[in-house]
Write an enzyme that holds these catalytic residues in place. Sequence first.
Site, PDB file in Angstrom:
ATOM      1  CG  HIS A   9      -5.753   2.638   6.417  1.00 33.64           C
ATOM      2  ND1 HIS A   9      -4.471   2.489   5.959  1.00 33.64           N
ATOM      3  CD2 HIS A   9      -6.442   3.263   5.411  1.00 33.64           C
ATOM      4  CE1 HIS A   9      -4.393   2.987   4.731  1.00 33.64           C
ATOM      5  NE2 HIS A   9      -5.567   3.450   4.363  1.00 33.64           N
ATOM      6  CE1 TYR A  66      -8.414   6.668   0.058  1.00 33.11           C
ATOM      7  CE2 TYR A  66      -9.897   8.312   0.949  1.00 33.11           C
ATOM      8  CZ  TYR A  66      -8.727   7.605   1.029  1.00 33.11           C
ATOM      9  OH  TYR A  66      -7.876   7.839   2.073  1.00 33.11           O
ATOM     10  CB  SER A 126      -1.099  13.900   2.498  1.00 36.10           C
ATOM     11  OG  SER A 126      -2.500  13.891   2.332  1.00 36.10           O
ATOM     12  CG  HIS A 186      -9.235   4.313   3.167  1.00 26.15           C
ATOM     13  ND1 HIS A 186      -8.114   5.050   3.486  1.00 26.15           N
ATOM     14  CD2 HIS A 186     -10.287   4.930   3.763  1.00 26.15           C
ATOM     15  CE1 HIS A 186      -8.484   6.081   4.253  1.00 26.15           C
ATOM     16  NE2 HIS A 186      -9.792   6.032   4.436  1.00 26.15           N
ATOM     17  CD  GLU A 189      -7.302  13.501   2.089  1.00 25.85           C
ATOM     18  OE1 GLU A 189      -6.914  13.737   3.235  1.00 25.85           O
ATOM     19  OE2 GLU A 189      -7.449  12.353   1.644  1.00 25.85           O
ATOM     20  CG  HIS A 247      -0.811   6.859  -1.470  1.00 23.34           C
ATOM     21  ND1 HIS A 247      -2.062   6.770  -2.042  1.00 23.34           N
ATOM     22  CD2 HIS A 247      -0.958   6.459  -0.186  1.00 23.34           C
ATOM     23  CE1 HIS A 247      -2.941   6.360  -1.132  1.00 23.34           C
ATOM     24  NE2 HIS A 247      -2.290   6.158   0.000  1.00 23.34           N
ATOM     25  CG  HIS A 300      -2.021   0.986   1.186  1.00 26.29           C
ATOM     26  ND1 HIS A 300      -3.324   0.655   0.876  1.00 26.29           N
ATOM     27  CD2 HIS A 300      -2.032   2.314   1.404  1.00 26.29           C
ATOM     28  CE1 HIS A 300      -4.085   1.738   0.920  1.00 26.29           C
ATOM     29  NE2 HIS A 300      -3.316   2.763   1.240  1.00 26.29           N
ATOM     30  CG  ASP A 336      -1.505   5.032   3.825  1.00 25.67           C
ATOM     31  OD1 ASP A 336      -1.552   5.169   2.584  1.00 25.67           O
ATOM     32  OD2 ASP A 336      -2.303   5.563   4.606  1.00 25.67           O
ATOM     33  NE  ARG A 352      -8.723   4.795   9.592  1.00 27.31           N
ATOM     34  CZ  ARG A 352      -7.989   5.682   8.915  1.00 27.31           C
ATOM     35  NH1 ARG A 352      -7.508   6.730   9.519  1.00 27.31           N
ATOM     36  NH2 ARG A 352      -7.740   5.509   7.640  1.00 27.31           N
TER      37      ARG A 352
HETATM   38 ZN    ZN Z   1      -6.053   4.650   2.774  1.00 29.88          ZN
END
Ligand code: ZN
Length: 396
Positions: free
Chosen positions: A227, A133, A292, A198, A73, A66, A64, A288, A230
Site C-alpha cells: 500500500h 494485522y 473493504s 500493511h 470496520e 482477501h 494480496h 488488495d 497511499r
Molecule cells: Zn492492507
Amino acid sequence: MFKIIRQGEIYNPNFLGKQDILIYGEKIVLIDKHIALSESHINLEIEEIDAEDKIVIPGFIDQHVHLIGGGGEAGFYSRTPEVVLSSIVKSGITTVMGVLGTDATTRHLESLFAKAKGLETEGITTYILTGSYEIPVISITGDIKRDIILIDKIMGVGEIAISDHRSSEPTLDELKKIATKVRQGGLISGKNAILQFHVGEGEGGLNLLFSLIEETEIPIRHFVPTHVNRSRRLLNEAKKYGQMGGFIDITSGITPELGFFNSIKPSEAVKECLEFGVALTNISMSSDGNGSMAVYNDDGELDGLIVTTLNSLYEEFKDLIQEEEFSITDAVQIVSSNIAKILGVYPTKGSIQNQSDADIIIMDKDLNIDTVLAKGKIMVYKGEVVTRGTFEEAKL
Ligand code: ZN
C-alpha cells in the site's frame, strides 16, 4: 490433455517472437517456431488455440487478496463476502496469495486455508500468509515458524499493520522476533518466506522497517511493505527503501479515482520509483482485492466503505503500457515475474518457458483479455469466463 497455442507473440516476459507453445497437463513442455505433429501423434487428443495477431504473457500473480473477504470496520454488516473464481480469472490472475486483514476475531486462518485449497481445486494456484494485522501474530499451529515450515501453502507472515490506527502498535522488538521466525521458517522449509507489512497513513511511515534492516542481520528481501502509494510521503519513503534493495508493493486498488485523494495512481507510482532509481525487479503490484477499503475523515471517523476489485491489477497493467509507455516486458515483471521471484517460485510461476506451469494470458494488441489458462486449464476463452467456481451461477 495436450494443447497448442499457435503463433502468438510471446513475452516470457522477454520477447520471444512468434512461436507455438505445447502444453501437456499443467505444464509447458515445448516452445518452438512451428510445432508439427507427425502421423504417430494423430491419435493424441490435441486442442489448438489460435493466437495469431495476439500477445502471449504469463498469468498475473496477485500477492494480496482477501480471499475470504475483509473489512468489517463499520460493523458486522460491512464484512465483504468471499471471492469467487470468475472474478479472479477474468482479470488474468492465475495465482493469488490470500491474506486475512483487519479482523482475526470473526475470520480465521483455517477458513482462509480452506478457501485457498478450494480455489486450487477449481483450477488456479493459491498461497496464503499466516497472521493478520495484529500482534501477537495469530497462527494455525500455534507458532508462525511452525506454520511456515509445516504448511505448504503458507509463504510467510502478513499483513502485519504498521503506522495505522487499526494496528496493534507493534514495537521494534516485537517485529524483530517475528522477523527471525520468518527467516528461520523460510530456511528450514526452503521457502523465500516473506513478512508483508500493511502500511497505513500514520506518522511512523516505514520507520520501523528501516530500523529492522539496520538493527538485525535479516536480509532485506524478506520484508515487503504494501500500500506504499497511499500518500506522497509514504511513496517517497518507499522509494528510499527500494533504492536500498528492498521490495516495494504498490496497491492497484488505491487510486485517487476511487476516493483515495492523497494517493498516487499506481501506474504513475511505478514510473516514479523507476525514475528515482529503484530497480524494476524490486517493484511489484497487488490488488488488495475483495477487501473493504475504509475512507476516514480528518477526525479519524469512518466516512465510507469501498469493496475493492481484483480487476484493478489488470487496469493498471494496461495503463503502465498505454499511459506510461512501459514495454510489455517491463509491465509483465511488475504484475507477474517479480512477484514469483519475491516468493521464490520463479520460473515455475511468472514465466513462459519449458517446464513452467501453463499459466498464460492471451491478449489482443489493444490488451483486451482473450484467453486465460491456469495450469493448462482454460478459464477464459474469447473474452468469456468458461470455468466458474463451484457455486457460481452459470452467468453472473
Ligand atoms: Zn492492507
